[in-house]
Design a protein around this motif. Structure first.
Motif, short mmCIF file in Angstrom:
data_model
loop_
_atom_site.label_atom_id
_atom_site.label_comp_id
_atom_site.label_asym_id
_atom_site.label_seq_id
_atom_site.Cartn_x
_atom_site.Cartn_y
_atom_site.Cartn_z
N VAL A 194 0.84 -1.20 0.00
CA VAL A 194 0.00 0.00 0.00
C VAL A 194 0.87 1.25 0.00
O VAL A 194 0.60 2.22 -0.71
CB VAL A 194 -0.95 0.00 1.22
N GLY A 216 0.13 1.98 -3.44
CA GLY A 216 -1.26 2.31 -3.09
C GLY A 216 -1.82 3.51 -3.82
O GLY A 216 -1.09 4.38 -4.33
N ARG A 233 -4.55 4.28 1.42
CA ARG A 233 -5.02 3.15 2.24
C ARG A 233 -5.36 1.91 1.41
O ARG A 233 -5.64 0.86 1.98
CB ARG A 233 -6.26 3.56 3.04
N TRP A 234 -5.38 2.02 0.10
CA TRP A 234 -5.85 0.94 -0.75
C TRP A 234 -4.78 0.54 -1.75
O TRP A 234 -3.98 1.35 -2.20
CB TRP A 234 -7.10 1.35 -1.52
N VAL A 235 -4.80 -0.75 -2.13
CA VAL A 235 -3.94 -1.25 -3.18
C VAL A 235 -4.78 -2.16 -4.08
O VAL A 235 -5.69 -2.86 -3.60
CB VAL A 235 -2.73 -2.03 -2.59
N GLN A 242 -8.14 -2.88 1.21
CA GLN A 242 -7.79 -1.93 2.26
C GLN A 242 -6.94 -2.64 3.32
O GLN A 242 -7.42 -3.53 4.04
CB GLN A 242 -9.02 -1.32 2.90
N GLN A 295 -0.58 5.47 6.36
CA GLN A 295 -1.88 5.34 5.70
C GLN A 295 -2.82 6.49 6.05
O GLN A 295 -3.96 6.52 5.57
CB GLN A 295 -2.52 4.00 6.09
#
Length: 418
Positions: free
Chosen positions: A104, A108, A116-118, A126, A177
């Motif tokens: 991330v 990310g 916060r996301w990949v 998440q 994050q």
């Protein structure tokens, strides 16, 4: 030499308390109702969301269906694993959470200033949900072992590792994050599980003090967090900029009135309220179903958490009880932060509402935690002193009154006497 009746009694009680029985289906019913409500809300606002993103009208609801399907799979897996197998997952989960957190950070997607996301196989993942689950499994096993070894009071063997773990996950989630809300959820899990395990109160208060100082520093040192906090204090002072989401959430809730605008009657979902399917979904629900519907939804959450507490108080061993405490702290704190932010009594934190919000990662891990609680419910007991016996101990010296709440009902159905 034959064993005396007194020496056989602990072994007999241990076998009795581990006997498998019918699980708690009310827990599943409440969870299913909440998932169904979330699906209904996502379905109702899909036209508005699809119009904004220029995708198919069924895009959001079909992805939510898929997430619930995967959630059922994770529920079934967690509900049928042996407890010692769940304990053994701690190392693989820690490795997986670490790898995903690194992924991330490097690859990310940045959304609203937070990474916060990949993307994994075309799906958005998440990382913090996996981190919460890894912390749950690791901390329950760690504290259960410290209790069993009678090392709960040890600074080096217990308190120091807990502080290091809490500091590590807080830095990863809050700094890398930009998710201070999830740090609050993780902190609640740590504190609740340590409290129930019997960690000395002075050390728990020390952790609370450290967390309070860290929160103040995190807010004061970051511009957008300061803006959010000031917006929380006076949301109406800047409704066109920093306070826009807070103001629109209150407008949505207020426009719902007593009985709401009915399903599909949301206006705010058509581009007015940011994150209407995720962080702001409670405000959309209140707009559709009004004050009465909102009270019913909150009541369902309270009933679910009460059911978890009911199972927790009858858990057959220390490890099982700590697992349920962690799940209860996770879901209740997250629901409290989300609903409180929409009502304007807490700052906006960008955190989803369990079961209800759109998003596959949240649903998959929430249903997995429900599977663990359901699993434990097959082995619940009614005795006061059985937990010590299940750990091979004949006394209650290492696991204090916090875990020894008397069962509400005796096996015969009559209320147990003190």
């Amino acid at each position: 030499m034959a064993l005396s009746s007194a020496s056989r009694r602990p072994a007999m009680l241990h076998r009795l308390q581990q006997r498998k029985h019918k699980p708690d289906y009310l827990l599943v019913l409440l969870s299913t109702v909440l998932l169904a409500i979330g699906l209904i809300v996502v379905y109702a606002i899909s036209p508005g969301l699809s119009e904004q993103q220029n995708v198919s009208e069924n895009y959001y609801v079909s992805k939510q269906f898929t997430a619930i399907g995967l959630g059922i799979v994770t529920f079934l897996i967690a509900a049928n694993l042996k407890m010692h197998h769940i304990k053994q997952l701690k190392i693989p989960l820690i490795i997986a959470a670490s790898l995903v957190a690194v992924a991330v950070h490097i690859f990310g997607q940045e959304v609203n200033g937070a990474t916060r996301w990949v993307q994994i196989g075309g799906l958005s993942f998440q990382a913090v949900e996996l981190i919460k689950f890894a912390v749950l499994i690791w901390l329950a096993g760690f504290l259960a072992n410290r209790v069993k070894e009678n090392n709960l009071q040890s600074f080096d063997k217990t308190f120091k590792p807990i502080l290091i773990a809490l500091a590590g996950v807080s830095i990863v989630v809050a700094v890398f994050q930009s998710d201070l809300g999830s740090v609050g959820v993780l902190a609640a899990m740590f504190l609740a599980m340590c409290f129930v395990a019997g960690l000395p109160m002075k050390r728990i208060l020390m952790v609370i003090g450290i967390l309070a100082i860290g929160t103040v520093l995190a807010i004061s040192s970051t511009g957008y967090r300061r803006d959010r906090f000031m917006t929380f204090l006076q949301p109406e002072s800047d409704c066109q900029s920093a306070g826009y989401q807070a103001c629109q959430a209150l407008i949505a809730i207020g426009s719902g009135g007593m009985f709401g605008q009915n399903v599909g009657g949301s206006v705010q979902a058509y581009g007015y309220l940011p994150e209407s399917a995720n962080d702001s979904i409670f405000a959309i629900f209140a707009e559709m179903f009004g004050f009465v519907g909102s009270v019913v939804l909150i009541g369902l959450f309270v009933a679910l958490f009460a059911r978890m507490r009911h199972i927790m108080e009858r858990a057959p061993d220390v490890h099982s009880r700590l697992l349920i405490v962690g799940v209860l702290a996770w879901l209740s704190t997250q629901a409290l932060i989300n609903i409180g932010a929409m009502l304007g009594v807490l700052p906006l934190k960008g955190i989803t509402l369990p079961f209800i919000s759109y998003g596959g990662t949240s649903i998959i891990f929430v249903t997995a935690t429900i599977g663990i609680v359901f699993n434990v419910s097959r082995y619940t007991t009614y005795g006061v002193n059985n937990l010590a016996l299940s750990e091979g101990k004949g006394n209650e010296s290492t696991f204090d009154w916090r875990r020894n709440r008397r069962a509400h009902y005796a096996p015969s159905g009559r209320r147990a006497r003190a």
